[in-house]
Each structure stands twice: as C-alpha cells, then as structure tokens.
Motif scaffolding. Structure first.
Motif, mmCIF file in Angstrom:
data_model
loop_
_atom_site.group_PDB
_atom_site.id
_atom_site.type_symbol
_atom_site.label_atom_id
_atom_site.label_comp_id
_atom_site.label_asym_id
_atom_site.label_seq_id
_atom_site.Cartn_x
_atom_site.Cartn_y
_atom_site.Cartn_z
ATOM 1 N N PRO A 124 0.864 -1.171 0.007
ATOM 2 C CA PRO A 124 0.101 -0.048 -0.181
ATOM 3 C C PRO A 124 0.756 1.227 0.022
ATOM 4 O O PRO A 124 1.863 1.197 0.632
ATOM 5 N N VAL A 125 0.469 2.092 -0.710
ATOM 6 C CA VAL A 125 1.197 3.472 -1.196
ATOM 7 C C VAL A 125 0.517 4.357 0.062
ATOM 8 O O VAL A 125 -0.582 4.495 -0.148
ATOM 9 N N ARG A 126 1.420 5.025 0.703
ATOM 10 C CA ARG A 126 0.919 6.124 1.418
ATOM 11 C C ARG A 126 0.259 7.440 0.801
ATOM 12 O O ARG A 126 1.086 7.810 -0.287
ATOM 13 N N MET A 127 -0.900 7.782 0.713
ATOM 14 C CA MET A 127 -1.362 8.979 0.148
ATOM 15 C C MET A 127 -1.414 10.103 0.914
ATOM 16 O O MET A 127 -1.878 10.077 1.944
ATOM 17 N N LEU A 128 -1.367 11.200 0.360
ATOM 18 C CA LEU A 128 -1.605 12.648 1.046
ATOM 19 C C LEU A 128 -2.757 13.143 0.816
ATOM 20 O O LEU A 128 -3.026 14.294 1.466
ATOM 21 N N ARG A 165 -12.183 7.152 -5.344
ATOM 22 C CA ARG A 165 -12.114 5.789 -4.704
ATOM 23 C C ARG A 165 -11.095 4.562 -5.601
ATOM 24 O O ARG A 165 -10.255 3.886 -4.972
ATOM 25 N N VAL A 166 -11.269 4.533 -6.854
ATOM 26 C CA VAL A 166 -10.586 3.707 -7.907
ATOM 27 C C VAL A 166 -9.097 4.001 -7.475
ATOM 28 O O VAL A 166 -8.336 2.875 -7.367
ATOM 29 N N ASN A 167 -8.726 5.289 -7.606
ATOM 30 C CA ASN A 167 -7.156 5.685 -7.591
ATOM 31 C C ASN A 167 -6.679 5.223 -6.044
ATOM 32 O O ASN A 167 -5.577 4.742 -6.015
ATOM 33 N N ALA A 168 -7.553 5.379 -5.104
ATOM 34 C CA ALA A 168 -7.075 4.970 -3.689
ATOM 35 C C ALA A 168 -7.269 3.570 -3.631
ATOM 36 O O ALA A 168 -6.073 2.830 -3.241
ATOM 37 N N ASN A 169 -7.944 2.861 -4.284
ATOM 38 C CA ASN A 169 -7.914 1.463 -4.297
ATOM 39 C C ASN A 169 -6.762 0.818 -4.835
ATOM 40 O O ASN A 169 -5.815 0.039 -4.285
ATOM 41 N N ARG A 170 -6.386 1.397 -5.920
ATOM 42 C CA ARG A 170 -5.076 0.877 -6.868
ATOM 43 C C ARG A 170 -3.889 1.199 -5.920
ATOM 44 O O ARG A 170 -3.119 0.169 -5.959
ATOM 45 N N LEU A 171 -3.552 2.242 -5.146
ATOM 46 C CA LEU A 171 -2.625 2.605 -4.472
ATOM 47 C C LEU A 171 -2.282 1.597 -3.320
ATOM 48 O O LEU A 171 -1.452 1.497 -2.549
ATOM 49 N N ASN A 172 -3.695 1.023 -2.888
ATOM 50 C CA ASN A 172 -3.613 0.174 -1.833
ATOM 51 C C ASN A 172 -3.730 -1.342 -2.235
ATOM 52 O O ASN A 172 -3.737 -2.060 -1.617
ATOM 53 N N GLY A 173 -3.417 -1.542 -3.490
ATOM 54 C CA GLY A 173 -2.886 -2.850 -3.906
ATOM 55 C C GLY A 173 -4.396 -3.471 -4.140
ATOM 56 O O GLY A 173 -4.447 -4.700 -4.478
ATOM 57 N N ILE A 174 -5.477 -2.756 -4.320
ATOM 58 C CA ILE A 174 -6.813 -3.374 -4.669
ATOM 59 C C ILE A 174 -7.036 -3.066 -6.016
ATOM 60 O O ILE A 174 -7.189 -2.170 -6.597
ATOM 61 N N ASP A 175 -7.757 -4.288 -6.512
ATOM 62 C CA ASP A 175 -8.026 -4.037 -8.120
ATOM 63 C C ASP A 175 -9.110 -3.460 -8.310
ATOM 64 O O ASP A 175 -10.248 -3.510 -7.607
ATOM 65 N N ALA A 176 -9.079 -2.196 -9.179
ATOM 66 C CA ALA A 176 -10.218 -1.390 -9.364
ATOM 67 C C ALA A 176 -9.938 -0.555 -10.706
ATOM 68 O O ALA A 176 -8.723 -0.346 -11.105
#
Lengths: 938, 403, 93
Positions: A874-878, B121-132
């Motif tokens: 997981p990438v830390r988001m700002l 939400r899609v962008n947040a999901n992807r950065l969290n390693g979740i397929d979206a």
C-alpha cells in the motif's frame, strides 16, 4: 383424446380459443385456465424438474400448485407462471419450464399503477365464509372490500357439486355477489390477491386487470394494479389447501390432489383421466371418487390409509363399483412420463390418474404475516391460528374448521365482530345456508409419508427434494426446520412450500422423534404469491421516478442548446456548446467572457430560506460558524455551517433584509436538508426562539451577472439604480427595478469578478433573462453553465461543498478560519474543533496544485503522493485532487486538492499517479487568480 | 446450475459446559468465523459459540452476499482486502463448497460528483493494491449488457467503478463451513441459548448468564450484530449504534441474464443473480430503529422502481420473497472491533449493512484480538475511542455504497 | 407501512414522516465545559434499546412539525405520541 364433459362447469362452450403449448396447437374455452384446457386434451405433462429432469404435471388447481410452471410468450414474455392460474385467451403461446424462467430482452410496454383504498372491513377470500362475512359487514353499513384471487367468487364451492339451501351453490354465491356489488361502499375485487399484510391494517393486494384479455388488452388500462388497502378490521377467509401424502415415485404427471380433480370437473368440465385410483387419509377424497365415477371415469379403487373406511361413504362407493381398501397405502407408482399404475399391497393397479389427499393445511400466511402466533393442531396435522388478534379475524377453513356449516357460521361471527370493532352496530342479518354435502374432511389420519424408496419420495416436487434429503439433513445434525429447509431447499421454490412445508415439518418431527408442535414453523414472508417487479414499481418510472425540477428560465436553456447536469432533482445548464465545441472549448470561451466581458448564468436553483423573527440573528449565530447577528441591514455576509461533529455541511450568503429578517442561501443540493436542519434545531432544541423559516427557493429567479462589463449591462436595465462602486458596495444589496420589474440586486461574486446577482420573482425570470441577454448583446454577453461557474470559483480557491468537502473537512481545513468566529461562546460544531483529531497538524487541507507541465490536466479524484517513484502497495497517500481544470485566465491547467499538512507544504513538489505515470505538481495557495481581489469592484 | 450437496455431517448439539476459555456471543458468520480462527490459528479450542436461535439465522441468513473490498479509506481497505484475500482461499481452507464467485462488482455513478468520488476511490484502491478500474457507460454495458446506459433516463449511468475480484458467495454454505470446521476442532456450538446477562468481577468478565444457565468464561467476544447495543448495555457499556431493519428480496429462478453485481447508491438498489438463477436485491435501510426483523413495504416498492430504471428487462420478473435483518449502523458507517473498558470483553459490531463480506477478515482479526488481548493491525483503527478523538473512518461519503 | 399518529394532524402514513432518533437528548448548555468523552456521548452515542424507545419524528410531508413518540422497537408499534416539551407519557411495555 377429449376429456371435456358434455355439460357443466363455468366455461363458455360457445367460445373457441386457440393456443399453443410447447409449440403444439390446442383449443379451449373462455373460462378455462391453461391447465384445464391442457387437461381437457389429456395433457398432464407440463415441464420437467429442475434437478433430475423428471417430468412434472399438474398437482393442484390453483395458486398453490407446486409444479405447473410455464413460460408465457405472447403477447409479451413472462416467466414462471402457473398453468393453473393463467386464464386462457386467444393466441396464447406457452411452454413448460424446467425450473428457470426467461426474461424478455425488450422493455415491457404495459402500464402498471397503484390505488389506495380505505375501508372498515377487508375480507380476504370470497369463499363461503368470506362471502357471509362480507355480506354481514355490508348489511351493517360498513365500507367493505372483498378481494379474491380467482376470476369468480365462490372459493372451495367452485370445485364441488354441492347444493346450498336446495339450489346449486353457484346460485347462492351469485346472489351474494350481486348484493355486495350493488351495495354502496362495498368494493368487490376479483383476480386480486392480498399478498402482504403489514401493521395498522395495511394490506397490499395485486389485481390482474388485463392479463386474461391477452392480445385484446387495451393499452390504456393498467395491466396490473397494486391496491394499498388501509382497513380497520380484516377478516381472513383464505381457506385451506389440500396436501398430498409422500410415497415413492409420487411425482409422476397424473398424480394430483383429489380436490383438484373435483375442481377441474365441476368448474371446468374436465375429466383428469380415464381411470383414477384414489389414495386418501380422510373423507373428502371419497367425494372426488364418487363425482368422477358419476362423470364416467373408471374409478376402480380407493386406498384409505385409515384402519377403517367411513361406512356410509364406502357404501356409496360400492354402489358405484368402487372398491374401498382400508388400512392400506400406495407404496409406489410406475409409468414413463404419466403414471400408468400404482402399487398397493404388492400389486399393481393400472390407472392413468392417481388422486391423493393427505388432509388440509389452513392458509395462515397472512395471519402469520400479521404476527399472529400459530398453533399445531394434532388432529388436523397442521398449523392453525393460535391466538386472537385485535383487528384480524380468521374464519372458515383457514381456522382448520373444514365443515361448511361451521365455516359460514364463523364467517358470520367474524363479519359481525369486525363491524362492531370498526364502530358499527351489527345489523347485518345473514341467514346461513344449509348444505347437502356428503363429505366432511375432519376425520382424517395424519400421514406424512409412506415408507419406501426415500430417494424417489418427493417432498418438494419443484425443488426435487426427497425424503432422503430430509433424513440426510437430520442425520447431519440439523434440528431446526430453518436449517433443514436450507439444507434440502424444501419450501424455497416458486410455491414457497404451500403444499410441501407442513409435510416436511412432519417428516422432520418423525425423524427426530418429536412432535411437530415442538418445532417452530418456518416464517411466512410476503408476498403470498409472486408479484411482478413492474407492478411494484408502478408509475414511479422514467421521468416520474423522481420529480424533475426546472427553473423559470429552463425553456431558454433548452432552446439555446444547453447540456444539462443533474444537481439534486434539478436540471442545471452544464455548458452551452456552440457548433464544433466540446466541453473544454465551450467552458474556456464562457470563462473568457466572464473574466473579460460579461457573462451570466441561471442561479435560480440555489436554496433560499427566509428567516424571520426577533431571534433570527441569535439563531443564525448558532447555525453559522461566523457572526450573523452583527450584519447590518442592507449588507451581505458569506457563512459556513457545520454539523455537531464540526464538519462543513453547507455554505452560502446571508442577506440581512430587515432588523428581524434574513434571507439565507444554501447550495442547490442541500436546500431542503438545511431547511430541515433549521427546523429541527428550532423545534426540538430552541422552541423558545422567535424564528420562522420559509423555503423561498422557487419563488425567486436568480441571475448572476458576471464580468467587468456587468456594471454597464446592469445600468442599462436598472435605470433607477446607482451602480457605481461607491453607491453600491461589494456585499450589499438594493431593491430596485430591473427590466421594469421589482428586483433585488446583490453585489456578491463567486468568481472574483465584478458581479451582481439579480433576483426577481420566478414569474418574471425568463423575461428578465431575455432582457439581460438583449442589453448585454453589445458587450458580447455569454450565458454560462455550472462547469464554468466551477472553474471561475476554483481559480479563486472557493470550495464547492460536496466537491472539496466530504463530511471529513472543517472550515479550518478549507483555509476558512477567518469565517470561524472566535468571539461567539458557542455555535454548532465549535466544541468538536477542540478534539484531538482536529488539532493534528497533518490534517488534510485545501491547497492549489499546479502541474509542473502547465498543459497537463490532472484527473479529478487522482491521489497524491510524496514519492517521485511509485512504491509497492500500500502506497501512503497524502490526499486527492478535488477539482481540476484548464484555465483561460491562468493560461494553464490547475487543480484544487486536499493534502495532508497542505497549508505548510506550499512550494513543495508532490506527485500524482495518473495511469502508469507520476505527474509532478507544485503545491500552491488555493487562491490562484487575482489574489489581491482587485477585480471584484470592476 | 445445481447447488453442491452439503456434507453428511455438520455439527452436533451439545449441552453447554460449565466453563469455557472463550465464549462467543452470536452464532452468525462473524461469531462462527471467530471461533474457527481461535481454534485454528491460536489453538484456543475450549470455546463455545452461543446462539439464541439457530446458527447463522440472523443477518447471515438474510444478506445479499456481496463481497468486495473497494472501500475509500486506507483503514477500510486494510480489513476488507484482508478479508477478500481470505475469501479467495476459503473454499479450500474450510473444505466446503462456499460458491465464492468472483464475478466482479460495478458501483454505478449517476452524477458528475458521483464520477469524481468514484475515480477518487478507484485511485485510492489501486494505490492500496486493490484491483479497481473506472469504466465508462459503454464499458458498463460490456460488463453487464442488461444495464440501461441510455442518457434518456432520469439519472443516467455516467460510468462505474469495477472491481473484478469482487463477487458473491453462498451465505449458508459459508456459515456452515465455518461451523462444521470449528466444531471439528472442538468448539461447542450451542443453539437456542440466549444470553441474558454478562457477569463481571473486578472490572473483568467472568461469565455469561443464559437461558440455559450460567456459563463461566475467561474471555467473551460479542458478535451479535443488531443486538450488540442490548448486550453491551448488560455491562453498562453504551455504543454509538442504531439498529435498523434492512430488507432484501429474491425473484423466482431465471435463466442467466446478469453476469456481475451492480450497486447504485444514487438510485438505491443493488442486484446480483445468484447461482440458481434468482435475482437477489437489497436497498437502503428503513429509517427507524427496529428489532422486529420486518420493514415497510414502500421501501421495496421504491427499490423496484429503482431496479427497473437500471434494468428494464426485470419488468416481468416476480418478487418471490422479502425479508428483513437487523443491522447495527455506526455514525461513520465503519465497524467497531476491539477491546472494551471491561477486561476480557471484546466488541465486534457496527458493520451496518456490510458485515457479510468481512466475515473471514474480521473472524481472523477478532480472534487475534481475543487471543492477544490486543487488536490486530487491521482492526486497530476501528476502536470505540475514535468517536471521542474524532478519528472517524467515514465511509458515507465517497464510498457511499456502504454495503 | 405503519400509521403514525401525528399529534397535530392525526394518523398518517409512515412515508410522510422523517425519523429523528432518540428524544430528550438536550444540546449541552455549555459544550466547552464538557470533556471530549462527554461531548462524544452527545454527538455520537444514543440509546438503542430493544423495547419501548422515546424518539423524535418529524411530519415532514405534512405539518412539518417535530414531535416525540414512544415506540416499541421489537414490534415497531407506536405506544404514545406527544408534543415537544411535553413529558414522556407512561407506557406499558
């Protein structure tokens, strides 16, 4: 083969209807169901079973039938109807199903609607008990609604040949129906199934109004109607369903309930076979045997599971050549497809039909939905209503009382009690009919199943669930009926276990060595019979799904090619593309006009609330984070509202109209919510405050006139108004005439430009708009939509509530500490600002973002990171990009964003992942255009 | 399709013992999963699961079985994605055919703000390693051809988020899989056993009073969904929860028409087609607090209107059965999982309408919390204290479809 | 759909009403005097009983007045309605 009797039944033998079933052509008569018409041709096999593909026939004659599932193809495809409930019409095409229906791939053109009905007494079921109950109530002067799922009244009487008071029962029924229909205040609804029973006498019923007309159904008539009946008293005369006995190979077509055979004979003039064996545990099936024998069916044998046959009936049977064997059971059947023989005492008796009766289950679904407790009646082998309910009465065979004289007596008592409870005196004297019935049904033996091959002893014919499935479930350790139902799927099919549920409970009880009474019956849930989605949706579709709100100026926008955006229920102009323009080019043009010339938009959708009273200022001081009571009459202030949790919920301008009067504006989407919010506080917390709030959103047309040339345009249409900056300062308002009509002009700006907001009564909105367009023409006045509004305000760093905020954002986060009073002892949300989380330095704060490459447009909703390469998740988001636009004024792209510790990151470079790339951006102040505010005065 | 057979043996029906190391209150999915992971991962097998009715007969039997992890905030992503990963191995883990079917879920956007929120939400999901992924209306149509993507409807579909790994499972099979496996490891599953009191001494839980007598307990985990407030009140603990009816419904069996799961927050409906062919639908909660396991029919009617807006071909499908569960809704639409002021008493509640999908994840994390008297990192953010500090995990907003 | 007896209008369909949660939760007279815990109790914590519950309703599609009701959350039956400012009536549970 023709199985139609020469005479009898209620079908109209003068009509000939053509239909197809599984592609084969047949004929029937008006008054037939698809099932009766098929049986008249000797067709028993309807479909095949879902799991084993075994043939399935017709078991019952009505809506409780577990097997005769068909797909209707004409005039419009409809899945999963019972052949026993489809009324025949000319041109019907149907086919049998194997468990699954098929939806049409095109839209249903039919109309559906709903109607409310209020009554004193609702009677559900127009059988003998229901008719007497309804008539008793009607003769007492009560408003009565009588509903029945069939196309004619009579209930169980439709399936027998009995005489009441020495005349055919149909004649007795017809007289009562005629009287009911001619009594004022009485509504008789046929083809109407009460399917749900809710609190406070709320009953839902589905009326099938045109299905029986087939292709002749008038398009102007709603196909189906949901009746929302609110009744003071309900009498449930829902009858009883005959249940079978389970035995090996009990699922072949040709094996049906004895009462169904009687119904097909007496109602439809159809013989269900040529040679019928009867297997029963009670007296009622004897009448079926006798009736069929008298109609020419060869009935060789009645197998009666009881140790002794009823003497009188046995004698009658003997006189007709029917052998009666007591103390025996059917142990199996044979046949490829339709049954060809039954096994009794080791021998095979040839037949093409086996009629079965295992007793009767009162129909208690609605009573149970009304939260009535059920009681197990061991003699009947069924659950019956087990308590008195205040406003719901049960009468007739739904109580477990199967004798006609008792049923009608109960009907009269229930009808009488209901009218009294509804506040009438019971004046309705209804004489009770005397029946010549030979058969009572009470003296039965409770027999759930005949031992034998458990793998072919079907409990739920539609789910292909067998006795061995039940025994596997109990063997697996399951004790609760709910578990066993889920393990075996018994009772979960289209029929919802109407005929199988009780038997399953009985077999489980036997397997567990307990009494059925010891078990909690599975819950009856609405609907009683299935209801089409479209009927429930009714008229609330398309444009009527949710009201469309448009402004007084809307026709102009349409005429001038605006594209619209849904904002709440409103249609707002989004942008006004000229030929060849897309969103971006149109918006750049509109923005340029606003910043360099003059432009205007329709702002009428903004919420407006008139707040009056001697405590209005005090009240607004509590609602807004800043001070409103100190606002001077004639002036305007911007304000922010928070919830008690300290998060921003709305913003807008407040105009002080008079000492005790303010006009508050809200965002378009929140207008109703904020009015409710105000009322809630006023009524429930501060009722002592003298404040009255009134929504005036629709009363006003509001036109922001924006740009350096707006003063010239306003001057041209408001000759009485001194529009000079000195005479008409920023954040003040004036009442004047604009375009010859009374107007309130506010000097406010949501763009940073010189701007005026012109408010006139909605009635004059369109005319004033057109006058402004004409007056502005020399200046190149340009109409603009919400997108341009968004760009203009974003360039100034003004947030849009709901776009820059998401219920986690405080005024401080938005950089609006200036709008949060430090003087006021309290306002809603203030206390929450002091919580630990609100004190964190790394809260997300509103900032501007400038892509390092000024031509790169960031996607709204993009996330922001600090690293110049993308690490593993997981990438830390700002934070994230809340708004992003190309800007004509800035000559580049820009964005607004919520960024962790944003206010202290000004000047930093951050990165925005876009697809596979990282876009570098510079963090800036959120105000990107005219930071000094030099443009607002023109 | 035909559903797979259940095994020949599931569990037996023991008398409660006088004492257990751990008592789990609530024999739904969460309670059964917690017991399973306590036994399997932590070796704690002297465990009883107390169920006042029949196992998995509450919300577990009443939900619409949607499984996804595409939540907005990191905290939610953590626990729901943990759960989704466990779902992906659960059939093998339990040795039970749970019919986990990763057919994807579409969350529709109907307004420009819906679109922004969805992309966020899609962008947040992807950065969290979740397929979206974000799909446009044409993409929606390709994934689910029966969705009406015409611009000429009241609230046109402007696009959707798509999580391909999302899906559905068969709820009874899941619960029974956990129950059977837990039972096989020595956990007592005690049905018809209603907890009537919680006994404490010196600030620690010591026993539970039940309709089948007192049962001593070293530790107690509450997994009672809609009834959590009532149980917590037995030790004077107040929870920020409101219990609401949530209704759902099914149609009859239909030939396959709907290959995925579609959820729409704006028009309030979510729909999938279950394995046997029935359409399964849910809607919003009924507005008032209620423990009656029934809702008001106008909610169903509104839901039908919404469904037909999106899926015109459903017009002549038939409503076969409706029902309601009791969901415990928290102020930020996120759960409360962790320790309480009472020693040895642990709380798992507030899942609102979204508890089913969390079953394996929370079972694992809650077992860890009970075993170690310390939250698992994935449930650490979901404390009761967050309502005091303000560190909410607000899933109302951008991930507004909180199911 | 229930009938809710609005104390101003009489019995009306449930769909006309808006629910407002627990009644008799007064806005604190001086929020700044409260601890974070006490403030959180006011903001987020409400009773959630299974049984009679005093709660607020607004007849939002009718007279738009708020009022209080005692309702049994097990059956959803309304046991009493009363106007804002009136004491909660005794009800048999």
């Amino acid at each position: 083969m023709n199985f139609r009797t020469p005479t009898g039944g209620t079908i109209d033998r003068n009509t000939l209807l053509h239909f197809t079933f599984n592609g084969e052509g047949f004929t029937g008569h008006s008054g037939d169901t698809l099932a009766s018409a098929l049986l008249a041709h000797g067709v028993h096999e309807i479909g095949s079973s879902v799991k084993f593909g075994r043939p399935r026939g017709i078991v019952a004659a009505g809506s409780e039938d577990p097997t005769s599932l068909v797909q209707i193809e004409t005039p419009f495809p409809e899945p999963m109807l019972l052949a026993t409930t489809v009324e025949l019409y000319e041109g019907l095409e149907a086919r049998g199903l194997a468990g699954q229906g098929r939806l049409a791939s095109i839209s249903d053109p039919a109309r559906y609607d709903a109607k409310h009905e209020h009554c004193d007494v609702l009677v559900v079921g127009a059988g003998p008990a229901g008719l007497v109950a309804a008539l008793t109530a009607a003769r007492s002067g009560a408003r009565v609604v009588l509903v029945d799922e069939q196309n004619q009244a009579g209930g169980a009487l439709l399936g027998v040949d009995e005489y009441l008071d020495d005349r055919p029962s149909a004649s007795w029924v017809a007289d009562i129906v005629a009287e009911l229909k001619s009594t004022p205040g009485v509504l008789v609804l046929e083809r109407t199934t009460a399917f749900g029973m809710y609190q406070d006498g709320f009953v839902l019923a589905l009326q099938k109004r045109t299905d029986h007309l087939g292709f002749a159904a008038p398009a102007s008539v709603a196909r189906q109607r949901v009746w929302r009946i609110r009744t003071k008293q309900t009498v449930l005369t829902t009858g009883a369903h005959e249940r079978p006995v389970v035995f090996p190979d009990n699922d072949r077509p040709g094996i049906m309930l004895a009462s169904a055979a009687r119904t097909f004979l007496h109602r439809y003039g159809v013989l269900v076979g040529s040679r019928a064996v009867v297997f029963t545990t009670n007296d009622s099936a004897y009448c079926a045997a006798i009736n069929l024998a008298e109609s020419g069916v060869d009935v060789p044998l009645i197998v009666d599971a009881r140790p002794e046959a009823p003497a009188r009936l046995a004698t009658e049977c003997a006189a007709r050549g029917i052998e009666v064997r007591a103390g025996q059971v059917v142990t199996g059947t044979e046949g490829e497809g339709r049954v060809t023989g039954v096994h009794v005492a080791g021998a095979t008796v040839a037949c093409d039909t086996l009629l079965v009766s295992g007793g009767w289950n009162p129909v208690v679904s609605l009573f149970s939905q009304a939260r009535g407790k059920l009681r197990y009646d061991a003699e009947l082998g069924a659950f019956v209503p087990g308590e008195e309910l205040g406003s719901v009465r049960v009468a007739g065979s739904a109580t477990g009382e199967l004798d006609l004289a008792s049923c009608v007596r109960q009907g009269r008592e229930a009808g009488s009690a209901a009218v009294v409870a509804a506040g009438f005196s019971s004046r309705g004297q209804v004489p009770l009919p005397v029946s010549d019935s030979r058969c009572t049904s009470r003296s039965g033996l409770v027999l759930w199943r005949v031992p034998g091959d458990e793998d072919t002893s079907f409990v739920d014919l539609q789910r292909d669930a067998t006795v061995s499935d039940v025994l596997r479930a109990t063997g697996a350790g399951l004790r609760s009926l709910e578990h066993i139902k889920r393990y075996t799927t018994i009772g979960t099919a289209h029929d919802q276990g109407k005929t199988s549920g009780m038997i399953a409970a009985g077999i489980v009880a036997e397997a567990l060595g307990v009494e059925p009474a010891d078990q909690r019956p599975t819950t009856f849930r609405p609907p009683y019979t299935s209801v089409s989605f479209a009927a429930l949706a009714g008229r609330d579709r398309g444009a009527l799904h949710d009201p469309v709100r448009v402004t007084a100026i809307h026709p102009w926008h349409v005429a001038h090619g605006a594209l619209f955006e849904n904002v709440g229920q409103w249609k707002r102009p989004w942008y006004y593309p000229q030929p060849g323009e897309d969103l971006h080019t149109a918006v750049l043009r509109e923005c340029r006009a606003a910043r360099s010339g003059v432009a205007m938009m329709d702002g009428s959708t903004l919420g407006k609330i008139d707040v009056q009273g001697s405590d209005a200022g005090k009240f607004l001081d509590m609602l807004y984070t800043n001070m409103m009571s100190t606002l001077k009459v004639g002036r305007i202030r911007y304000g922010v509202m928070c919830g008690v949790d300290g998060m921003v919920i709305d913003d807008g301008t407040v105009i002080r109209v008079g000492e005790e009067r303010y006009l508050v504006t809200t965002t378009t989407g929140n207008a109703a919510k904020i009015l409710d919010w105000m009322e809630e506080w006023l009524q429930t917390e501060w009722p002592h405050l003298d404040v009255h709030c009134t929504s005036v959103t629709d009363h006003w047309a509001t036109i922001p006139l924006v740009g350096p040339k707006s003063r010239d345009v306003l001057a041209a249409v408001a000759p009485d108004l001194d529009v000079s900056n000195e005479a008409f300062e920023f954040m003040t308002w004036r009442d004047t005439q604009v375009a010859g009509v009374p107007a309130r002009v506010c000097r406010i700006s949501f763009s940073g430009e010189l701007a005026y907001e012109i408010n006139v009564t909605a009635w004059h909105g369109l005319a004033v708009w057109e006058t402004l367009m004409a007056a502005g023409a020399p200046f190149g006045i340009t109409p603009y939509g919400t997108e341009t509004m968004h760009v203009l305000r974003a360039e100034k760093g003004y947030p849009i509530i709901g776009q820059e905020t998401d219920a986690t954002v405080t005024p401080h986060d938005l950089g609006m500490s200036w709008a949060v009073s430090k003087k006021k002892p309290d306002f809603i949300g203030k206390r929450s600002f002091a919580r630990a989380e609100n004190q964190r330095a790394d809260r997300k704060q509103l900032v501007g973002l400038l892509p390092v490459d000024p031509s790169v447009l960031l996607p709204e909703g993009a996330q922001i990171i600090s690293s110049d390469h993308l690490p593993e998740p997981p990438v830390r988001m700002l934070g994230h990009v809340t708004s992003s636009y190309p800007s004509a004024a800035l000559g580049r792209t820009f964005a607004l964003a919520l960024v962790r510790s944003g206010h202290s990151r000004i000047g930093e470079t951050l990165y925005v992942p876009v697809s596979d790339a990282l876009v570098p951006v510079t963090v800036t102040d959120s105000v990107l255009y005219d930071k000094e505010g030099t443009r607002r005065d023109g | 399709m035909q559903l797979p057979e259940h095994p020949d043996f599931l569990w037996d029906d023991p008398e409660p013992k006088a004492s257990y190391d751990v008592v789990i209150v609530g024999g739904g999915g969460h309670g059964l999963a917690t017991a399973y992971y306590l036994a399997k991962v932590h070796g704690i097998r002297n465990v009883a699961v107390l169920e006042k009715g029949w196992l998995a007969g509450g919300n577990m039997a009443r939900n619409t079985t949607i499984i996804r992890s595409n939540y907005l905030w990191d905290e939610s992503s953590g626990i729901y994605e943990h759960s989704l990963k466990l779902w992906e191995g659960l059939e093998e883990d339990l040795g039970y055919p749970i019919l986990f079917d990763q057919r994807g879920v579409l969350n529709l956007a109907h307004s420009l703000q819906d679109v922004r929120d969805s992309v966020r939400r899609v962008n947040a999901n992807r950065l969290n390693g979740i397929d979206a992924e974000w799909v446009d209306p044409q993409g929606v149509k390709e994934i689910c051809p029966i969705v009406n993507v015409s611009p000429d409807v009241r609230y046109p579909v402007l696009g959707a988020t798509y999580q391909p790994r999302a899906g559905i499972a068969k709820h009874d099979y899941v619960a029974w899989g956990y129950a059977r496996a837990a039972h096989a490891m020595g956990v007592d599953l005690i049905q018809n056993c209603e907890v009537t009191g919680l006994e404490t001494a010196g600030g620690r839980i010591t026993a539970v009073e039940t309709s089948r007598g007192r049962i001593a307990a070293g530790r107690v985990g509450l997994c009672a969904a809609g009834h959590s407030s009532v149980l917590a009140a037995m030790v004077g603990l107040r929870l920020p929860l409101a219990s609401h009816p949530l209704q759902a419904l099914v149609s009859e069996l239909l030939e396959p028409v709907h290959p995925t799961v579609v959820m729409s927050n704006a028009v309030h409906v979510y729909v999938s087609q279950a394995h046997k062919g029935e359409l399964v639908m849910g809607a919003g909660i009924d507005s008032y607090n209620g423990y009656g396991q029934r809702g008001s029919f106008h909610i169903i009617e509104q839901q039908m209107a919404a469904a037909l807006e999106l899926f015109p071909v459903f017009a002549r499908a038939h409503l076969l059965r409706t029902w309601a569960g009791i969901v415990d809704v928290s102020p930020d639409a996120s759960p409360i999982v962790g320790l309480t002021p009472v020693g040895g008493l642990y709380l798992n509640c507030g899942w609102g309408t979204g508890g089913f999908k969390a079953t394996p994840g929370v079972g694992d994390c809650f077992a860890h919390t009970i075993a170690h008297d310390k939250p698992h990192p994935f449930n650490e953010p979901f404390t009761l204290e967050r309502f005091t500090t303000g560190a909410l995990v607000d899933e109302h907003g951008a991930a507004a479809v909180a199911h | 759909m229930q009938l809710i007896p609005c104390p101003w209008c009489g019995p009306r369909e449930e769909a006309e009403f808006h629910y407002g949660g627990q009644a008799h939760v007064a806005y604190p007279s001086d929020p700044s005097a409260l601890s974070d815990e006490e403030w959180a109790q006011y903001v987020f914590f409400r009773d959630n009983p299974s049984g009679p519950f005093a709660e607020r309703w607004s007849h939002s599609a009718g007279c738009r007045r708020w009022f209080n009701a005692v309702r049994d959350t097990r059956t959803h039956d309304l046991l009493a309605v009363y106007r804002v400012g009136e004491p909660m009536p005794e009800v048999a549970s």
